[in-house]
Motif scaffolding. Sequence first.
Motif, PDB file in Angstrom:
ATOM      1  N   CYS A 105      -4.306   4.333  -2.326  1.00  0.00           N
ATOM      2  CA  CYS A 105      -3.051   4.217  -3.092  1.00  0.00           C
ATOM      3  C   CYS A 105      -3.196   3.246  -4.256  1.00  0.00           C
ATOM      4  N   ILE A 106      -4.406   2.818  -4.542  1.00  0.00           N
ATOM      5  CA  ILE A 106      -4.617   1.767  -5.534  1.00  0.00           C
ATOM      6  C   ILE A 106      -4.156   2.212  -6.934  1.00  0.00           C
ATOM      7  N   ASP A 107      -4.182   3.528  -7.195  1.00  0.00           N
ATOM      8  CA  ASP A 107      -3.703   4.031  -8.492  1.00  0.00           C
ATOM      9  C   ASP A 107      -2.226   3.699  -8.693  1.00  0.00           C
ATOM     10  N   THR A 108      -1.454   3.817  -7.618  1.00  0.00           N
ATOM     11  CA  THR A 108      -0.030   3.463  -7.698  1.00  0.00           C
ATOM     12  C   THR A 108       0.116   1.996  -8.074  1.00  0.00           C
ATOM     13  N   CYS A 109      -0.714   1.161  -7.459  1.00  0.00           N
ATOM     14  CA  CYS A 109      -0.657  -0.281  -7.733  1.00  0.00           C
ATOM     15  C   CYS A 109      -0.862  -0.542  -9.230  1.00  0.00           C
ATOM     16  N   ARG A 110      -1.866   0.098  -9.803  1.00  0.00           N
ATOM     17  CA  ARG A 110      -2.174  -0.132 -11.223  1.00  0.00           C
ATOM     18  C   ARG A 110      -1.053   0.400 -12.122  1.00  0.00           C
ATOM     19  N   GLN A 111      -0.505   1.553 -11.737  1.00  0.00           N
ATOM     20  CA  GLN A 111       0.606   2.121 -12.520  1.00  0.00           C
ATOM     21  C   GLN A 111       1.853   1.236 -12.425  1.00  0.00           C
ATOM     22  N   MET A 112       2.090   0.715 -11.248  1.00  0.00           N
ATOM     23  CA  MET A 112       3.255  -0.163 -11.045  1.00  0.00           C
ATOM     24  C   MET A 112       3.128  -1.420 -11.892  1.00  0.00           C
ATOM     25  N   GLU A 113       1.900  -1.943 -11.972  1.00  0.00           N
ATOM     26  CA  GLU A 113       1.669  -3.137 -12.805  1.00  0.00           C
ATOM     27  C   GLU A 113       2.064  -2.868 -14.249  1.00  0.00           C
ATOM     28  N   GLN A 114       1.755  -1.633 -14.699  1.00  0.00           N
ATOM     29  CA  GLN A 114       2.101  -1.295 -16.089  1.00  0.00           C
ATOM     30  C   GLN A 114       3.599  -1.105 -16.259  1.00  0.00           C
ATOM     31  N   ASP A 146       0.800  -1.223   0.000  1.00  0.00           N
ATOM     32  CA  ASP A 146       0.000   0.000   0.000  1.00  0.00           C
ATOM     33  C   ASP A 146       0.836   1.277   0.000  1.00  0.00           C
ATOM     34  N   SER A 147       1.829   1.310  -0.872  1.00  0.00           N
ATOM     35  CA  SER A 147       2.660   2.510  -0.994  1.00  0.00           C
ATOM     36  C   SER A 147       2.118   3.405  -2.089  1.00  0.00           C
ATOM     37  N   ARG A 148       2.256   4.702  -1.872  1.00  0.00           N
ATOM     38  CA  ARG A 148       1.920   5.675  -2.921  1.00  0.00           C
ATOM     39  C   ARG A 148       3.220   6.255  -3.446  1.00  0.00           C
ATOM     40  N   VAL A 149       3.462   6.051  -4.745  1.00  0.00           N
ATOM     41  CA  VAL A 149       4.674   6.580  -5.350  1.00  0.00           C
ATOM     42  C   VAL A 149       4.301   7.883  -6.051  1.00  0.00           C
ATOM     43  N   LEU A 150       4.925   8.981  -5.626  1.00  0.00           N
ATOM     44  CA  LEU A 150       4.502  10.311  -6.076  1.00  0.00           C
ATOM     45  C   LEU A 150       4.610  10.507  -7.587  1.00  0.00           C
ATOM     46  N   ASP A 171       3.813  -9.011  -9.162  1.00  0.00           N
ATOM     47  CA  ASP A 171       2.639  -9.801  -8.775  1.00  0.00           C
ATOM     48  C   ASP A 171       1.765  -8.953  -7.875  1.00  0.00           C
ATOM     49  N   THR A 172       0.481  -9.028  -8.098  1.00  0.00           N
ATOM     50  CA  THR A 172      -0.438  -8.185  -7.331  1.00  0.00           C
ATOM     51  C   THR A 172      -1.360  -9.033  -6.470  1.00  0.00           C
ATOM     52  N   ILE A 218      11.840   3.360 -12.087  1.00  0.00           N
ATOM     53  CA  ILE A 218      11.032   2.228 -11.594  1.00  0.00           C
ATOM     54  C   ILE A 218      10.947   1.153 -12.677  1.00  0.00           C
ATOM     55  N   LYS A 219      10.741   1.602 -13.909  1.00  0.00           N
ATOM     56  CA  LYS A 219      10.573   0.670 -15.030  1.00  0.00           C
ATOM     57  C   LYS A 219      11.808  -0.216 -15.222  1.00  0.00           C
ATOM     58  N   ALA A 220      12.962   0.331 -14.847  1.00  0.00           N
ATOM     59  CA  ALA A 220      14.209  -0.420 -15.051  1.00  0.00           C
ATOM     60  C   ALA A 220      14.446  -1.472 -13.959  1.00  0.00           C
ATOM     61  N   PHE A 221      13.589  -1.487 -12.952  1.00  0.00           N
ATOM     62  CA  PHE A 221      13.781  -2.428 -11.843  1.00  0.00           C
ATOM     63  C   PHE A 221      13.324  -3.829 -12.251  1.00  0.00           C
ATOM     64  N   GLY A 222      14.241  -4.770 -12.239  1.00  0.00           N
ATOM     65  CA  GLY A 222      13.902  -6.095 -12.763  1.00  0.00           C
ATOM     66  C   GLY A 222      13.807  -7.193 -11.717  1.00  0.00           C
ATOM     67  N   ASN A 223      14.016  -6.855 -10.454  1.00  0.00           N
ATOM     68  CA  ASN A 223      13.982  -7.897  -9.407  1.00  0.00           C
ATOM     69  C   ASN A 223      12.538  -8.293  -9.089  1.00  0.00           C
ATOM     70  N   PRO A 224      12.356  -9.436  -8.420  1.00  0.00           N
ATOM     71  CA  PRO A 224      10.995  -9.824  -8.043  1.00  0.00           C
ATOM     72  C   PRO A 224      10.328  -8.749  -7.176  1.00  0.00           C
ATOM     73  N   ILE A 225       9.090  -8.492  -7.465  1.00  0.00           N
ATOM     74  CA  ILE A 225       8.366  -7.463  -6.698  1.00  0.00           C
ATOM     75  C   ILE A 225       6.911  -7.879  -6.537  1.00  0.00           C
ATOM     76  N   ALA A 226       6.398  -7.685  -5.333  1.00  0.00           N
ATOM     77  CA  ALA A 226       4.988  -7.988  -5.062  1.00  0.00           C
ATOM     78  C   ALA A 226       4.294  -6.706  -4.621  1.00  0.00           C
ATOM     79  N   LEU A 227       3.077  -6.524  -5.112  1.00  0.00           N
ATOM     80  CA  LEU A 227       2.275  -5.351  -4.756  1.00  0.00           C
ATOM     81  C   LEU A 227       1.086  -5.849  -3.952  1.00  0.00           C
TER      82      LEU A 227
END
Lengths: 98, 380
Positions: free
Chosen positions: B238-247, B118-122, B253-254, B221-230
């Motif tokens: 903060c759900i908008d950040t989640c959707r943007q991060m998925e893109q 549940d992070s919000r990335v500005l 993984d969400t 952020i886009k260049a980050f290639g390690n495993p990441i879970a949202l």
Amino acid sequence: MENVQHAASTDDIVSRVCSVLVDMTDDWDMDFEGEINRDTFLISDLAFESIDIVQLVVAIEGEFDKRGIPFEQLLMVDGRYVDDLSVGDIADFLSASL
Amino acid sequence: MPSVVANGAKISYQQAGEGPDVVLIHGLATNRAFWFPHPLQSLKEHCRVTIFDLRGHGYSSMPESGYTSADMADDLAVLMDHLSIEAAVLVGHSFGGVVGLQYATRHPDRVKGLVLADSRVLSLQPIQSLDQQAELQGLEKELISQSVDNWQKEPHVGMRLLEELARHKLNNPGQPSRKGINPFGGMGKGERSARLWLKLLETTSAREDIRSPAGLTAGRIKAFGNPIALIYGERSRCIDTCRQMEQQLPHSDTIIVPGVGHFHPIARPRYFTNAVLDFIERAEASESGPGSTDGSGASDADRRQNSRQGNWNGQTCRRRRERRVAWRKRGWKGAERRKRPRDPGLSWMEKGLAKKLRDSETVIDNSEEKRKWHRTSMKT
């Protein structure tokens, strides 16, 4: 004889826990004016909060030079913090755990 | 008491358990006690868990400046060096996740995986307004209805609410904290924590620093290639950040935690801890790099679909299959189908006919009564 030794060691634990608490609360602005002893409660008397409890755990582990004491058995019931704890509760728990 | 001096601030920390390293990073206005009751107790059975207080929080010191997510990521770097943590899985809630993301994008070789809770990335969600949530909770409603300000124009509503909650806590001393939504809750009254948060906002550069993206751009952020879970709450702002991060990160993984908001690690602690444990297991087992995180050969689209359906990366289903195979080997023959005993009474056709007959009799009876009533009324 064994009971006397146990009582003595519990008294020693109480005194060491009190000393840790005095150090921790030294610069706190709080209403409690008495002396910290076996019957002092952490929340209702010393106005402890969650972070203070967590810090107390670290301080006690340092005082008794032992890591991994299962404090969760004392501090939590059903995954939530208990309502309050006295110094005596902590000393009795430590007496059984150390 | 364990602490390290990092970039001019004393950072308090503690460790528990043995095993692969996991570092938990709390969010704004809370402290390391946020993790203590549930995630820490479960994770320490499997990992060496490090929890610490961000600068200006808990038992860490409160210098006048240095509160951007990048500054705090630098503190984290010093702490990890001090504890000789070569690489770890980072788990961050709210602003703690942004600190973790800052660190992970700068030191990807030292991050086995990252959990953003549940992070919000500005840079991805510059505005966080009041209508970005399904519904306000009880105390939030009260605070907003009592306020004279126009909350609809507030661009950082989460942070503003934290400030109002702290003021409410201090203006209403002795009142117990309400469950689930309040960072000034847990054990005790929470008044000291509330006072500390307001002091941080009023006497340091924290208010401005926290609102700075601090170089964490979409490109980085886009260049980050390690495993990441949202892991986000269904009712989170903060759900908008989640959707943007998925893109930005198709290999992410969400998990959407149903029915809860921003503080879902407190509201649904077991759900959260299980998801984190599952992720740690995979992150530890995997080689870093997108598309190879679980070794299942599933495409990103398949894995995303699975995680949306609550099948954590398809792994849950696979594990269930594996468990079934193991049990069968031990002689389990599968759940026996319970045979429904045959109704010794009437068949369904007979029952239907009987009902029809009853209904028609009622109609006839009613009609007869109506005719009688008509005849009587005509005579009168």
